[in-house]
Design an enzyme around this catalytic site. Structure first.
Site, PDB file in Angstrom:
ATOM      1  N   ASP A 177       0.880  -1.162   0.000  1.00  7.34           N
ATOM      2  CA  ASP A 177       0.000   0.000   0.000  1.00  7.34           C
ATOM      3  C   ASP A 177       0.919   1.214   0.000  1.00  7.34           C
ATOM      4  OD1 ASP A 177      -1.622   2.166   0.571  1.00  7.34           O
ATOM      5  OD2 ASP A 177      -2.757   1.156   2.144  1.00  7.34           O
ATOM      6  N   ASN A 188       2.935   2.868 -10.759  1.00 12.67           N
ATOM      7  CA  ASN A 188       1.669   2.820 -11.495  1.00 12.67           C
ATOM      8  C   ASN A 188       0.458   3.062 -10.601  1.00 12.67           C
ATOM      9  OD1 ASN A 188      -0.274   1.786 -13.717  1.00 12.67           O
ATOM     10  ND2 ASN A 188      -0.623   0.372 -12.009  1.00 12.67           N
ATOM     11  N   TYR A 226      -7.399  15.030  -9.306  1.00  9.37           N
ATOM     12  CA  TYR A 226      -6.653  14.086 -10.143  1.00  9.37           C
ATOM     13  C   TYR A 226      -5.675  14.786 -11.081  1.00  9.37           C
ATOM     14  CZ  TYR A 226      -5.573  10.428 -13.508  1.00  9.37           C
ATOM     15  OH  TYR A 226      -4.900   9.547 -14.311  1.00  9.37           O
ATOM     16  N   LYS A 262      -1.398  14.661 -11.098  1.00 12.37           N
ATOM     17  CA  LYS A 262      -0.549  14.154 -12.173  1.00 12.37           C
ATOM     18  C   LYS A 262       0.419  15.238 -12.674  1.00 12.37           C
ATOM     19  CE  LYS A 262      -1.970   9.895 -12.341  1.00 12.37           C
ATOM     20  NZ  LYS A 262      -1.069   8.782 -11.932  1.00 12.37           N
ATOM     21  N   THR A 307     -10.376   0.839 -18.122  1.00 17.13           N
ATOM     22  CA  THR A 307     -10.055   0.363 -16.774  1.00 17.13           C
ATOM     23  C   THR A 307     -11.220   0.648 -15.834  1.00 17.13           C
ATOM     24  OG1 THR A 307      -9.068   2.452 -16.037  1.00 17.13           O
ATOM     25  CG2 THR A 307      -7.598   0.874 -17.124  1.00 17.13           C
TER      26      THR A 307
END
Length: 257
Positions: free
Chosen positions: A67, A94, A180, A184, A215
């Site tokens: 984790d 990832n 998000y 990134k 996904t």
């Protein structure tokens, strides 16, 4: 992963968040290239199930409970890798979360900057940014033992300030995001800084955007298969000594920051 020591001259790769999706496809492709692959997964059983399936396909694949938001788990994983293999050649950061569960760009209203829940932002950064720092720093001593260490940070086209700030560009339909997308973009900055620090040690560090991949994170609305998205990750993970560092790439080539 067993505690049995099996130090190997074979290339060893760790992929975080690899029990499904893009990470799973990356692990499969690296194993097919003959690497020893370590599947990092928060859920030990899911990680072991994924590893067992790849071993059944003749891959040298092992599960590591990891984790990325748990410092104790990160350090334990690093100790396991050291005891079992003695070194690490490739690290694929990832593991990541969107913060909104299963979302498409059309329904991510909960990330609007003016109304976003700060706890969501913190959670996203905890995994997508701070988790990358924690795992990278824990694995760096092992990577330094490799003759050709590679770090690949799995990012997104949404990280590009150039692309997302263009009102007439291909990403103009993306809804504003305070969680998000900025996480990134921060990952891009981290990638450059790690690359700059580690350049003298021949550690090549790059970020990649796999594209809009089918996904769980987008409720399977992506048009690329995980295998297609994984290809650019694998390419950067296996570049030669003359390959790039401090770069941001898609399958089609360099992306603007």
């Amino acid at each position: 992963m067993s505690e049995q020591t099996t130090h190997t001259n074979q290339n060893v790769a760790l992929v975080t968040g690899a029990n499904k999706g893009i990470g799973h496809a990356v692990a499969q492709q690296l194993a097919a290239r003959g690497m020893t692959v370590l599947i990092g997964a928060r859920d030990a059983q899911r990680g072991e199930d994924a590893a067992a399936a790849m071993r059944a396909a003749r891959g040298d694949v092992h599960a590591v409970t990891l984790d990325v938001t748990d410092p104790t788990a990160v350090q334990a994983a690093a100790r396991q890798v050291e005891q079992r293999f003695g070194h690490l050649d490739v690290l694929i950061n990832n593991a990541g979360i969107t913060g909104s569960g299963q979302v498409s760009p059309q329904d991510a209203y909960d990330q609007a900057p003016s109304t976003v829940d700060l706890d969501m932002v913190r959670a996203v950064f905890e995994t997508n940014v701070f988790g990358v720092i924690a795992v990278t720093n824990a694995m760096l001593p092992l990577l330094r033992r490799s003759p050709a260490p590679r770090i690949v940070n799995v990012s997104s086209h949404a990280a590009s300030l150039t692309l997302t700030s263009d009102p007439d560009g291909p990403f103009a339909t993306l809804l504003p995001s305070a969680a998000y997308n900025p996480s990134k973009s921060a990952l891009s900055a981290l990638t450059v800084q790690y690359a700059n620090e580690l350049r003298k040690d021949s550690v090549l560090v790059n970020a990649v955007a796999p594209g809009y991949v089918d996904t769980d994170s987008n409720n399977h609305t992506g048009h690329l298969t995980p295998a297609q998205g994984a290809a650019v990750v694998v390419r950067l993970a296996t570049i030669g000594a003359d390959g790039p560092t401090a770069g941001f790439f898609s399958a089609d080539g360099p992306l603007p920051w």
